[in-house]
Design an enzyme around this catalytic site. Structure first.
Site, PDB file in Angstrom:
ATOM      1  N   ALA A  62       0.760  -1.244   0.000  1.00 22.53           N
ATOM      2  CA  ALA A  62       0.000   0.000   0.000  1.00 22.53           C
ATOM      3  C   ALA A  62       0.795   1.301   0.000  1.00 22.53           C
ATOM      4  O   ALA A  62       0.323   2.303  -0.525  1.00 22.53           O
ATOM      5  CB  ALA A  62      -0.961   0.004   1.189  1.00 22.53           C
ATOM      6  N   ALA A  63       1.965   1.345   0.640  1.00 14.76           N
ATOM      7  CA  ALA A  63       2.685   2.617   0.766  1.00 14.76           C
ATOM      8  C   ALA A  63       3.062   3.156  -0.616  1.00 14.76           C
ATOM      9  O   ALA A  63       3.343   2.382  -1.526  1.00 14.76           O
ATOM     10  CB  ALA A  63       3.935   2.429   1.625  1.00 14.76           C
ATOM     11  N   PRO A  64       3.046   4.489  -0.777  1.00 12.38           N
ATOM     12  CA  PRO A  64       2.818   5.530   0.236  1.00 12.38           C
ATOM     13  C   PRO A  64       1.357   5.821   0.551  1.00 12.38           C
ATOM     14  O   PRO A  64       1.056   6.513   1.497  1.00 12.38           O
ATOM     15  CB  PRO A  64       3.478   6.758  -0.398  1.00 12.38           C
ATOM     16  CG  PRO A  64       3.318   6.552  -1.858  1.00 12.38           C
ATOM     17  CD  PRO A  64       3.480   5.076  -2.078  1.00 12.38           C
ATOM     18  N   GLY A  65       0.414   5.290  -0.262  1.00 15.54           N
ATOM     19  CA  GLY A  65      -0.989   5.433   0.081  1.00 15.54           C
ATOM     20  C   GLY A  65      -1.860   6.104  -0.962  1.00 15.54           C
ATOM     21  O   GLY A  65      -3.057   6.286  -0.727  1.00 15.54           O
ATOM     22  N   ASN A  66      -1.306   6.470  -2.117  1.00 14.73           N
ATOM     23  CA  ASN A  66      -2.132   7.115  -3.146  1.00 14.73           C
ATOM     24  C   ASN A  66      -3.280   6.211  -3.589  1.00 14.73           C
ATOM     25  O   ASN A  66      -4.440   6.644  -3.662  1.00 14.73           O
ATOM     26  CB  ASN A  66      -1.264   7.475  -4.357  1.00 14.73           C
ATOM     27  CG  ASN A  66      -0.367   8.670  -4.099  1.00 14.73           C
ATOM     28  OD1 ASN A  66      -0.633   9.461  -3.206  1.00 14.73           O
ATOM     29  ND2 ASN A  66       0.686   8.800  -4.864  1.00 14.73           N
TER      30      ASN A  66
ATOM     31  N   ASP B 267      -0.087  -3.813  -6.349  1.00 19.84           N
ATOM     32  CA  ASP B 267       0.863  -2.937  -7.031  1.00 19.84           C
ATOM     33  C   ASP B 267       2.240  -3.204  -6.413  1.00 19.84           C
ATOM     34  O   ASP B 267       2.741  -2.408  -5.625  1.00 19.84           O
ATOM     35  CB  ASP B 267       0.462  -1.472  -6.868  1.00 19.84           C
ATOM     36  CG  ASP B 267       1.316  -0.554  -7.721  1.00 19.84           C
ATOM     37  OD1 ASP B 267       1.253  -0.659  -8.955  1.00 19.84           O
ATOM     38  OD2 ASP B 267       2.077   0.267  -7.158  1.00 19.84           O
TER      39      ASP B 267
ATOM     40  N   CYS C  85       4.710  -0.011 -12.466  1.00 20.41           N
ATOM     41  CA  CYS C  85       5.164   1.192 -13.166  1.00 20.41           C
ATOM     42  C   CYS C  85       6.387   0.824 -14.006  1.00 20.41           C
ATOM     43  O   CYS C  85       7.406   1.501 -13.989  1.00 20.41           O
ATOM     44  CB  CYS C  85       5.471   2.324 -12.194  1.00 20.41           C
ATOM     45  SG  CYS C  85       6.524   1.849 -10.806  1.00 20.41           S
TER      46      CYS C  85
END
Length: 686
Positions: free
Chosen positions: A253-257, A327, A451
C-alpha cells in the site's frame, strides 16, 4: 561550505559523502551532510545542468577560468548561471570573493551569452528557454501535474472555486503541455491552465511549474492528492462495490495514493473495510499519515510492518475480502523524472596549462588539485588516473547504468544479461503475490499493476498467472475490455502483441485467447504519445464463483476452522495429561495412592472422591437386580464381609474387604473362577 560549493560537489561527485547511485533528486535529499536547503541545491543543480551546454560556451569564450584561477569548472557554471539567468542574481554577499570574481567579468559574459543565443537562432530569451527545456527533456513532451480531488473531503467544483481560482480550463491535455513551454514577460515558465480529465473521475491536469501545490491549504488538509493519472488506473479499474465485493485489500500500500483512492471510491457506494498492508515499517508510517490526512482512517486498517505474503487467506477476518489491489515492487522503468539530471557539460580549463586543461575536461578533479598552492603546475610523475562520473563533458566515458526500482533502490546494471536477470527475479515475486491473492476465498476481482515498461513484469506475469493451478481451480480469468469501467474501456493503449508469445503458456493456434488478453490489459507510455502520463501497466482479473476448489469455499473454511479448534483443544488436553506423570489421583510421600476407608482414591483436579458410593447405593436400591453369593442360603440376607462397630467394611493391608468366617475358601474359588472369566475388579490402577 556555501550553496555553490555543495552543489558543485554533488554534480561532480567530489564531496566527502558523495553517492553515485540513484537520481539527482534522491542523491541530494538523502545527503544528510548538506548545510544548504536540499530543495535549493536541487533547483540550482538541475537548472545549471539544463543550461550547461550554453554556459560552457560562454565561460570558455570569455576566458573566465584563465583569469580566475581559483574557480573550478563546476563552480564557474553555477555562478554564471545565477548571474545571467537567476532573477535574484548570485546568492552571496556583494563582497564575497566568489561573487566578485564573476561580476567583474559581467559585461563580457553577457556579450558571449547573447552570441550563444543568436547562434541558436533564438530572437528572444524566452525562445531560448523553450529550446533549452525541450533539449533537456530529450525531445519528450513535458508532463502535466496530475491532481486528484479527494472526494472524502472536497469536490471538483469546490477546488475550481478555491485552489484553481483564476486558472483557465482547457479542452485537452495537449493544451496543458503546450502551455508548459510558454514564458511570460518576466521569464517565468508556464501559464495557469488546467484540464478536467475525461478518463478518471475527479482528476485534474495542471500546467507544471506554475504553482507549488504542496504549499496550498487543499494539499495540507488532504482535499487534493498529487497522483499521476496512470497511478489512478488500478483503483478505478478494480471498481470495488461493497454490495458485490465486500471488503477491499491493498496488498502493497505505501505511500498510500492508491489506498486513499480506493477509500474515496468505496465510501461513495456504501460501508466496507479496507485492509492495507505494508511490510516496510518506515514506509508504513507514511501510509498511516496519508490515510489519516485523507480522512479514510475510520474504515482503513493499516497493517504496518506486515507482509501480505504471510497473511493466511483462510483467516476469518478476511473471509469477506472480495476485491484486491496489487501494485508490487517493480523495476520502476516507467517512472517519469527518474533520470532527471541532464548531461552536465563542464568547460575546459585555461589552455596555458595543457595537462591541467586535459584533466579538467575529462575528470571531475578541481583546478586546486591540479596545481600546487602557489598556482604552479604539478609535475609529479605519478598522476591520478582519470575518473568518470555524472557531471561530465561530452568527451567523457559514459557512467555505468543504474536501475532504480520504484522503492528508490539503486541496482547496478552492467549488461543486458544483468537487466534480464533482475526482471526475472522481480517477475517471480510478482507472480507469487498474484497467485496468493487469487487464494482468498471470497475474492472476485483483482487488479495487478506495475510502473514498468518491461513485458517480463507485465504481460508475461498475467499469462503465467492465468495458466497457474490456483487460477484454473478457482475459475479466474482476465477482465475483458467490454467488462471494464467506462473510462478504462475508452483508453486505447493496450498490451503489446509480441509479448503474447510466451513459450509453454499459449499455443500458436490460440490466437483468439492471445488477442483477448492483449486487448484486456492496459498500458501507458511516457514518451512521445502526448498523453502526459508515466509508463504504466495494469490488468484486471475476475471470477464469478461458479467454479471453485472446495478448500476455498466458505463452508469449507468454517469446517476447517472447527477442525483446527477441535485439534487445538485435544492437543491442550493431551498436554495437561502429559504435564503430570503421576496420574490424576492424590499420592502420599511414598508415592502410593491415598484412599479412604472404602478404598476410593481422591482426584487431584477436584479434590473429590473418584466414585460417590452414595450415588451407587441409591442406584442399587432403584435397580431390580438382586445380588447373591453362590451357595448362600436364601434366608441369609447378610452380606459376606466383616464390619466394625461403626458399620464400616473391614479391609486388609491391601485395601481388600475381609470375608466373614467360613467363607474364605468359597471366596478364593470364586476369585479364581472370576479370574478365568475376566470379571475380577482389580481396584483403581496406580
Amino acid at each position: 561550505m556555501s550553496l555553490y560549493h555543495e552543489t558543485a560537489a554533488i554534480l561532480t561527485g567530489a564531496g566527502p559523502n558523495a553517492t553515485h547511485g540513484g537520481s539527482l533528486k534522491s542523491r541530494i535529499f538523502r545527503d544528510k551532510s548538506l548545510k544548504s536547503p536540499p530543495a535549493q541545491v536541487y533547483a540550482l543543480a538541475l537548472e545549471t545542468s539544463k543550461w550547461s551546454a550554453i554556459l560552457k560556451e560562454v565561460v570558455e569564450a570569455s576566458d573566465l577560468l584563465k583569469h580566475e584561477r581559483k574557480l573550478t569548472p563546476a563552480l564557474s557554471l553555477l555562478l554564471v548561471h545565477d548571474l545571467l539567468l537567476s532573477k535574484s542574481g548570485i546568492a552571496l554577499p556583494a563582497t564575497h570573493g566568489l561573487r566578485v570574481s564573476i561580476e567583474r567579468h559581467k559585461a563580457r559574459l553577457n556579450s558571449e551569452f547573447v552570441r550563444a543565443r543568436i547562434r541558436r537562432k533564438c530572437t528572444t530569451l524566452d525562445a531560448l528557454r523553450t529550446q533549452v527545456e525541450i533539449e533537456a527533456r530529450g525531445g519528450c513532451p513535458v508532463h502535466p501535474r496530475w491532481i486528484r480531488v479527494n472526494t472524502l473531503k472536497s469536490t471538483v467544483e469546490e477546488q475550481l472555486a478555491t485552489t484553481f481560482k483564476g486558472w483557465e480550463v482547457v479542452e485537452s491535455v495537449a493544451e496543458v503541455i503546450k502551455a508548459a513551454d510558454a514564458f511570460d514577460g518576466q521569464g517565468k515558465k508556464g501559464k495557469k491552465v488546467i484540464h478536467i480529465d475525461g478518463h478518471i473521475p475527479n482528476l485534474i491536469a495542471a500546467c507544471p511549474g506554475v504553482a507549488d501545490f504542496t504549499k496550498t491549504e487543499a494539499y495540507k488538509s488532504g482535499k487534493i492528492i498529487l497522483q499521476d493519472k496512470a497511478s489512478c488506473f488500478p483503483a478505478y479499474l478494480l471498481d470495488p462495490r461493497p454490495e458485490r465485493d465486500g471488503d477491499v485489500m491493498d496488498t502493497c500500500a505505501a505511500p498510500g495514493n492508491k489506498t486513499t483512492h480506493l477509500a474515496a471510491i468505496v465510501h461513495s457506494r456504501g460501508t466496507t473495510t479496507i485492509f492495507a498492508f505494508e511490510k516496510d515499517p518506515h514506509r508504513a508510517k507514511t501510509l498511516q499519515k496519508m490515510v489519516k490526512t485523507a480522512g479514510s482512517d475510520t474504515f482503513t486498517v493499516v497493517n504496518a510492518g506486515k507482509d501480505f505474503l504471510k497473511v493466511n487467506p483462510l483467516d476469518a477476518k478476511y473471509r469477506n475480502v472480495g476485491a484486491l489491489l496489487l501494485d508490487p515492487s517493480c523495476s520502476g522503468s516507467g517512472i517519469v523524472g527518474r533520470d532527471d539530471a541532464p548531461t552536465l557539460h563542464l568547460p575546459s580549463a585555461p589552455s596555458s596549462s595543457s595537462s591541467s586543461s586535459s584533466s579538467s575536461s575529462t575528470t571531475t578533479t578541481t583546478n586546486s588539485k591540479a596545481t600546487n598552492p602557489k598556482g604552479k603546475q604539478n609535475n609529479n610523475k605519478r598522476k591520478s588516473p582519470p575518473t568518470t562520473t555524472t557531471g561530465t563533458t561530452e568527451t567523457q566515458e559514459p557512467p555505468a547504468k543504474v536501475l532504480i526500482d520504484d522503492d528508490g533502490v539503486a541496482i547496478p546494471v552492467s549488461s543486458q544479461a544483468d537487466l534480464e536477470a533482475r526482471i526475472a527475479s522481480l517477475a517471480s515475486f510478482q507472480l507469487t503475490l498474484l497467485q496468493h491473492a487469487m487464494s482468498f476465498p471470497a475474492a472476485r476481482r483483482i487488479t495487478y499493476s506495475t510502473c514498468s515498461i518491461h513485458a517480463g513484469e507485465n504481460e508475461h506475469v498475467v499469462l503465467r498467472a492465468l495458466a497457474s493451478d490456483v487460477a484454473k481451480r478457482r475459475g479466474w480469468r482476465v477482465l475483458k475490455r467490454q467488462e471494464q469501467v467506462e473510462g478504462m474501456r475508452r483508453w486505447d493503449v493496450r498490451g503489446e502483441a509480441e509479448a503474447m508469445n510466451l513459450d509453454g503458456i499459449l499455443a500458436a493456434e490460440e490466437e483468439k485467447e492471445k488477442e483477448e488478453v492483449r486487448d484486456a490489459v492496459i498500458r501507458a507510455y511516457y514518451r512521445d504519445d502526448g498523453r502526459g502520463v508515466m509508463g504504466f501497466f495494469v490488468a484486471g482479473f475476475m471470477r464469478d464463483g461458479t467454479i471453485d476448489d472446495p478448500v476455498y469455499l466458505l463452508d469449507g473454511v468454517e469446517q476447517q476452522q472447527q477442525q483446527q479448534q477441535q485439534q487445538q483443544q485435544e492437543g491442550e488436553e493431551e498436554e495437561e495429561e502429559q504435564e503430570d506423570p503421576d496420574g490424576p489421583f492424590v499420592r502420599d510421600e511414598q508415592g502410593r495412592i491415598v484412599r479412604d476407608e472404602n478404598g476410593i482414591p481422591t482426584l487431584k483436579s477436584t479434590g473429590e472422591k473418584a466414585v460417590d458410593l452414595k450415588e451407587l447405593e441409591e442406584g442399587d436400591e432403584e435397580s431390580s437386580v438382586e445380588y447373591r453369593i453362590e451357595g448362600q442360603q436364601e434366608e441369609d440376607e447378610e452380606e459376606p464381609y466383616q464390619r466394625d462397630e461403626k458399620g464400616n467394611i473391614v479391609r486388609d493391608d491391601e485395601g481388600l474387604p475381609v470375608l466373614k468366617e467360613g467363607r474364605s475358601d468359597e471366596s478364593e474359588e470364586e476369585e479364581e473362577e472370576g479370574s478365568e472369566d475376566g470379571d475380577e475388579w482389580g481396584g483403581f490402577d496406580d
